[in-house]
Design a protein around this motif. Sequence first.
Motif, PDB file in Angstrom:
ATOM      1  N   CYS A  71       0.912  -1.103   0.236  1.00  0.00           N
ATOM      2  CA  CYS A  71       0.453   0.256   0.239  1.00  0.00           C
ATOM      3  C   CYS A  71       0.848   0.932  -0.098  1.00  0.00           C
ATOM      4  N   ASN A  72       0.685   2.131  -0.430  1.00  0.00           N
ATOM      5  CA  ASN A  72       0.890   3.683  -0.138  1.00  0.00           C
ATOM      6  C   ASN A  72       0.586   4.409   1.041  1.00  0.00           C
ATOM      7  N   PHE A  73       1.639   4.831   1.828  1.00  0.00           N
ATOM      8  CA  PHE A  73       1.420   4.901   3.374  1.00  0.00           C
ATOM      9  C   PHE A  73       1.378   6.714   2.892  1.00  0.00           C
ATOM     10  N   ILE A  74       0.169   7.047   3.655  1.00  0.00           N
ATOM     11  CA  ILE A  74       0.145   8.280   3.856  1.00  0.00           C
ATOM     12  C   ILE A  74       0.710   9.064   5.573  1.00  0.00           C
ATOM     13  N   GLN A  75       1.321   9.338   5.574  1.00  0.00           N
ATOM     14  CA  GLN A  75       1.587  10.481   7.063  1.00  0.00           C
ATOM     15  C   GLN A  75       0.561  11.150   7.539  1.00  0.00           C
ATOM     16  N   THR A  76       0.371  11.273   8.717  1.00  0.00           N
ATOM     17  CA  THR A  76      -0.614  12.042   9.699  1.00  0.00           C
ATOM     18  C   THR A  76      -0.163  13.032   9.813  1.00  0.00           C
ATOM     19  N   SER A  77      -0.225  13.907   9.523  1.00  0.00           N
ATOM     20  CA  SER A  77       0.146  15.144  10.020  1.00  0.00           C
ATOM     21  C   SER A  77      -0.794  16.460  11.512  1.00  0.00           C
ATOM     22  N   LYS A  78      -0.034  17.376  12.040  1.00  0.00           N
ATOM     23  CA  LYS A  78      -0.809  17.861  12.594  1.00  0.00           C
ATOM     24  C   LYS A  78      -2.158  18.898  11.381  1.00  0.00           C
ATOM     25  N   THR A  79      -1.647  18.517   9.812  1.00  0.00           N
ATOM     26  CA  THR A  79      -2.883  19.133   9.287  1.00  0.00           C
ATOM     27  C   THR A  79      -3.353  18.421   9.191  1.00  0.00           C
ATOM     28  N   THR A  80      -3.447  16.742   9.448  1.00  0.00           N
ATOM     29  CA  THR A  80      -4.558  15.760   9.389  1.00  0.00           C
ATOM     30  C   THR A  80      -5.311  16.262  10.750  1.00  0.00           C
ATOM     31  N   PHE A  81      -4.570  16.594  11.595  1.00  0.00           N
ATOM     32  CA  PHE A  81      -5.313  16.077  12.226  1.00  0.00           C
ATOM     33  C   PHE A  81      -6.989  17.680  12.306  1.00  0.00           C
ATOM     34  N   HIS A  82      -6.298  18.930  12.181  1.00  0.00           N
ATOM     35  CA  HIS A  82      -7.290  20.036  12.349  1.00  0.00           C
ATOM     36  C   HIS A  82      -8.057  19.649  10.920  1.00  0.00           C
ATOM     37  N   ALA A  83      -7.383  19.367  10.240  1.00  0.00           N
ATOM     38  CA  ALA A  83      -8.943  18.419   8.975  1.00  0.00           C
ATOM     39  C   ALA A  83      -9.737  17.660   9.065  1.00  0.00           C
ATOM     40  N   SER A  84      -9.179  17.091   9.834  1.00  0.00           N
ATOM     41  CA  SER A  84     -10.487  16.236  10.843  1.00  0.00           C
ATOM     42  C   SER A  84     -11.068  15.890  11.760  1.00  0.00           C
ATOM     43  N   ILE A  85     -10.751  17.278  12.371  1.00  0.00           N
ATOM     44  CA  ILE A  85     -11.806  17.982  13.748  1.00  0.00           C
ATOM     45  C   ILE A  85     -12.576  18.600  12.754  1.00  0.00           C
ATOM     46  N   ALA A  86     -12.614  19.497  11.531  1.00  0.00           N
ATOM     47  CA  ALA A  86     -13.828  20.323  10.297  1.00  0.00           C
ATOM     48  C   ALA A  86     -14.473  18.912  10.123  1.00  0.00           C
ATOM     49  N   LEU A  87     -14.191  17.593  10.378  1.00  0.00           N
ATOM     50  CA  LEU A  87     -14.794  16.660   9.184  1.00  0.00           C
ATOM     51  C   LEU A  87     -15.983  15.873  10.499  1.00  0.00           C
ATOM     52  N   VAL A  88     -14.932  16.290  11.638  1.00  0.00           N
ATOM     53  CA  VAL A  88     -16.143  15.765  12.837  1.00  0.00           C
ATOM     54  C   VAL A  88     -17.446  16.559  13.034  1.00  0.00           C
ATOM     55  N   LYS A  89     -16.412  17.834  12.875  1.00  0.00           N
ATOM     56  CA  LYS A  89     -18.077  19.107  12.814  1.00  0.00           C
ATOM     57  C   LYS A  89     -18.795  19.057  11.531  1.00  0.00           C
ATOM     58  N   LYS A  90     -17.959  19.176  10.360  1.00  0.00           N
ATOM     59  CA  LYS A  90     -19.182  19.049   9.477  1.00  0.00           C
ATOM     60  C   LYS A  90     -19.476  17.793   9.328  1.00  0.00           C
ATOM     61  N   TYR A  91     -19.448  16.501   9.521  1.00  0.00           N
ATOM     62  CA  TYR A  91     -20.037  15.595   9.565  1.00  0.00           C
ATOM     63  C   TYR A  91     -20.289  14.445   9.878  1.00  0.00           C
ATOM     64  N   ASP A  92     -20.347  14.934  10.974  1.00  0.00           N
ATOM     65  CA  ASP A  92     -20.248  14.183  13.062  1.00  0.00           C
ATOM     66  C   ASP A  92     -19.875  12.900  12.333  1.00  0.00           C
ATOM     67  N   PHE A  93     -18.678  12.459  11.897  1.00  0.00           N
ATOM     68  CA  PHE A  93     -18.000  11.449  12.039  1.00  0.00           C
ATOM     69  C   PHE A  93     -17.353  10.932  13.196  1.00  0.00           C
ATOM     70  N   GLN A  94     -17.449   9.883  13.191  1.00  0.00           N
ATOM     71  CA  GLN A  94     -16.803   9.061  14.308  1.00  0.00           C
ATOM     72  C   GLN A  94     -15.102   9.724  14.734  1.00  0.00           C
ATOM     73  N   LEU A  95     -14.148   9.863  15.526  1.00  0.00           N
ATOM     74  CA  LEU A  95     -13.073  10.513  15.440  1.00  0.00           C
ATOM     75  C   LEU A  95     -11.981   9.142  14.745  1.00  0.00           C
ATOM     76  N   PHE A  96     -11.899   8.558  14.599  1.00  0.00           N
ATOM     77  CA  PHE A  96     -10.888   7.556  14.134  1.00  0.00           C
ATOM     78  C   PHE A  96     -11.389   7.563  12.592  1.00  0.00           C
ATOM     79  N   ASP A  97     -12.725   7.802  12.646  1.00  0.00           N
ATOM     80  CA  ASP A  97     -12.984   7.658  11.144  1.00  0.00           C
ATOM     81  C   ASP A  97     -12.583   9.045   9.920  1.00  0.00           C
ATOM     82  N   ALA A  98     -13.194   9.461  11.099  1.00  0.00           N
ATOM     83  CA  ALA A  98     -12.448  11.326  10.862  1.00  0.00           C
ATOM     84  C   ALA A  98     -10.712  11.204  10.019  1.00  0.00           C
ATOM     85  N   LEU A  99     -10.254  10.707  11.157  1.00  0.00           N
ATOM     86  CA  LEU A  99      -8.187  10.520  10.201  1.00  0.00           C
ATOM     87  C   LEU A  99      -8.510   9.775   9.491  1.00  0.00           C
ATOM     88  N   ILE A 100      -9.310   8.453   8.602  1.00  0.00           N
ATOM     89  CA  ILE A 100      -8.817   7.872   7.464  1.00  0.00           C
ATOM     90  C   ILE A 100      -9.417   8.803   6.799  1.00  0.00           C
TER      91      ILE A 100
END
Length: 134
Positions: A71-100
């Motif tokens: 597989c291609n490995f995608i690093q998780t960065s601070k930017t990823t976490f900030h984007a994931s926070i926004a995704l949780v707020k916008k789409y109500d994703f579970q936290l771990f799903d939002a990171l994916i």
Amino acid sequence: MIMNEIFIDSNIILYLMDSDSRKRSIAQNILLLKPSINAQVLTEVANVCKRRFKYDKEQLLRLWTDLLGDCNFIQTSKTTFHASIALVKKYDFQLFDALIVGSALEANCAILYSEDMQHKMIIENRLTVINPFI
């Protein structure tokens, strides 16, 4: 921006070990496409393999090594976490799903294969969730 990459959730990998030959075959075919994954996916897979399948440390390390090669490995960065926070707020994703999802968006993926999210959901007008087992 080219958007032809695919990202897979941990459940796709776990179906490689399933007794259902149809689901196992689908998962194998998806892995042949050299999908993208992140640390969250690797961690979830290891956790399930350790608990459910009683993998020992060496088996987990071999699995991670194989997945990192397949597989291609995608690093998780601070930017990823900030984007994931926004995704949780916008789409109500579970936290771990939002990171994916956040990693899939950062990798410019067009498809996220997952059994855990709404089939055919379109995220940010550029990422479609597909449940390949439907």
